[in-house]
Design an enzyme around this catalytic site. Structure first.
Site, PDB file in Angstrom:
ATOM      1  N   LYS A  66     -16.090  -6.827  14.091  1.00  0.00           N
ATOM      2  CA  LYS A  66     -15.177  -7.627  14.911  1.00  0.00           C
ATOM      3  C   LYS A  66     -13.731  -7.215  14.642  1.00  0.00           C
ATOM      4  CE  LYS A  66     -15.045 -11.423  11.550  1.00  0.00           C
ATOM      5  NZ  LYS A  66     -15.239 -12.871  11.346  1.00  0.00           N
ATOM      6  N   ARG A 105     -16.520 -25.621  11.321  1.00  0.00           N
ATOM      7  CA  ARG A 105     -15.849 -24.855  12.375  1.00  0.00           C
ATOM      8  C   ARG A 105     -16.658 -24.845  13.664  1.00  0.00           C
ATOM      9  NH1 ARG A 105     -14.213 -18.940  10.545  1.00  0.00           N
ATOM     10  NH2 ARG A 105     -16.475 -18.616  10.676  1.00  0.00           N
ATOM     11  N   TYR A 145      18.962  -6.651   7.056  1.00  0.00           N
ATOM     12  CA  TYR A 145      19.457  -7.874   7.669  1.00  0.00           C
ATOM     13  C   TYR A 145      19.790  -8.928   6.615  1.00  0.00           C
ATOM     14  CZ  TYR A 145      17.943  -6.068  12.191  1.00  0.00           C
ATOM     15  OH  TYR A 145      17.794  -5.309  13.321  1.00  0.00           O
ATOM     16  N   MET A 180      11.778  -4.634  11.958  1.00  0.00           N
ATOM     17  CA  MET A 180      10.721  -4.398  12.938  1.00  0.00           C
ATOM     18  C   MET A 180      10.170  -2.981  12.864  1.00  0.00           C
ATOM     19  SD  MET A 180      10.753  -4.823  17.094  1.00  0.00           S
ATOM     20  CE  MET A 180      10.911  -6.604  17.040  1.00  0.00           C
TER      21      MET A 180
END
Length: 368
Positions: free
Chosen positions: A37, A133, A260, A308
């Protein structure tokens, strides 16, 4: 394929096959389902699935109908382990994949669609033994399952559940899940309802809950352990390495701010490298000012905030590092290893999250 990618995930298929074979031997006489998956945990379903076929995989597990259809190219049974929407039932019946049944109402809808298509729907019963779940609650499941077994057009191939905390088998909760699910399977068998596929054990349980590898269980599931990481994977070998290119090297003076918000201010003149990978590629922000990478076998701390597209590092003096060098976020370099678990711990998560978060700019490169 770009001959010189900026950032790539290297997948060693030989090691992957070796891990599968080790796990298959460990769970024997149970069979082993290869779970692919989430695009094989970010490693690429097509290449990973083919390698697992070569290793002897006889069954595949996925989470969604789209994944199941894609996995059918391997020519082996494919079980959906997640919940289908009712609108997906026609496609699942038509595709012939193993459909998860989470209750009598859903089963009736599958049976009706099978009749409409003139087919037999192959199903597996999902039982909630304590994960909280999906599936039929174990304490209520017996009458539901006996009713489902009487529906025409449905073949009940399997019954399965999932541990909540398999890596802590000393907890009474895990033992309770095992006890209640086993009791249900045995009660069904006594009433004449049996299944070829009976499973509760996934990667963690393979190592920590040996009872999940014994009768009445006939199948175990493996996913993250295939990549040599996750709970109890010490005897397995790492399969994946996340690498990027060093695109700039500069000497910056004491007092220079990095990244940053200037979360890093250099205390001394530093040889600073810029790496062509950032959080858009799956580098965790949590590595900012905390994580390390490998360059020419040397550990180099991450400076400032991961951005990023780039990550900034402090290069070791005298390392000989050059623009174009490989930078390893996890994997091996010059005989040294940086485990994926380190990044996971800094992020406060697990290796699943790291692998599945790799962006689509990350090229997948396979070593046979």
């Amino acid at each position: 394929m770009n001959e010189h990618p900026r950032v790539w995930l290297e997948v060693d298929l030989r090691r992957l096959r070796d891990n599968f074979r080790r796990l298959a031997a460990q769970v024997s006489p149970c069979r082993l389902m290869a779970v692919v998956k989430a695009d094989a945990y970010g490693a690429g379903m097509k290449a990973v699935g083919r390698a697992l076929l070569e290793a002897g995989a006889g069954m595949f597990g996925v989470a969604t109908l789209r994944e199941a259809v894609a996995a059918q190219e391997f020519g082996r049974p494919v079980q959906i382990l997640g919940q289908l929407d009712v609108t997906e039932i026609p496609g699942a019946v038509d595709a012939g994949v193993i459909i998860p049944v989470t209750g009598r109402e859903f089963a009736a809808a599958v049976a009706a669609e099978a009749k409409k298509q003139g087919k037999t729907a192959v199903c597996a019963l999902a039982v909630d033994s304590g994960m909280g779940r999906l599936g039929m609650l174990v304490r209520n499941a017996f009458p539901e399952i006996t009713a489902i077994a009487d529906l025409p057009g449905i073949e009940l191939r399997g019954i399965f559940s999932h541990f909540s905390c398999a890596s802590a088998p000393d907890r009474p909760y895990t033992a309770g899940q095992l006890e209640h699910f086993t009791a249900l399977v045995n009660r069904l068998a006594a009433s004449g309802i049996t299944f070829p596929d009976v499973h509760i054990g996934a990667s963690g349980a393979i190592h920590y809950v040996p009872e999940a590898r014994r009768a009445p269980f006939t199948l175990c599931r493996t996913g993250i352990n295939l990549y040599g990481c996750g709970d109890g994977a010490d005897e397995l070998v790492p399969v994946t390495s996340l690498k990027a290119r060093l695109v700039a090297i500069r000497r910056l003076p004491a007092g220079a701010g990095i990244g940053y918000e200037r979360t890093c201010v250099l205390s001394h003149d530093t040889l600073v490298g810029t790496v062509a990978a950032g959080y858009a590629d799956g580098i965790p922000l949590a590595l900012s000012n905390r994580g390390e990478v490998l360059v020419r076998g040397m550990r180099c701390p991450i400076l400032g905030r991961v951005s990023m597209d780039y990550t900034t590092i402090a290069l070791a003096e005298g390392s000989g590092a050059e623009v174009g060098d490989e930078v390893i976020f996890f994997g091996e370099s010059c005989g040294r290893t940086l485990a994926i678990d380190e990044a996971a711990q800094l992020k406060g998560t697990h290796p699943y999250d790291i692998l599945c978060s790799l962006g689509n700019r990350v090229e997948r490169i396979y070593r046979p």
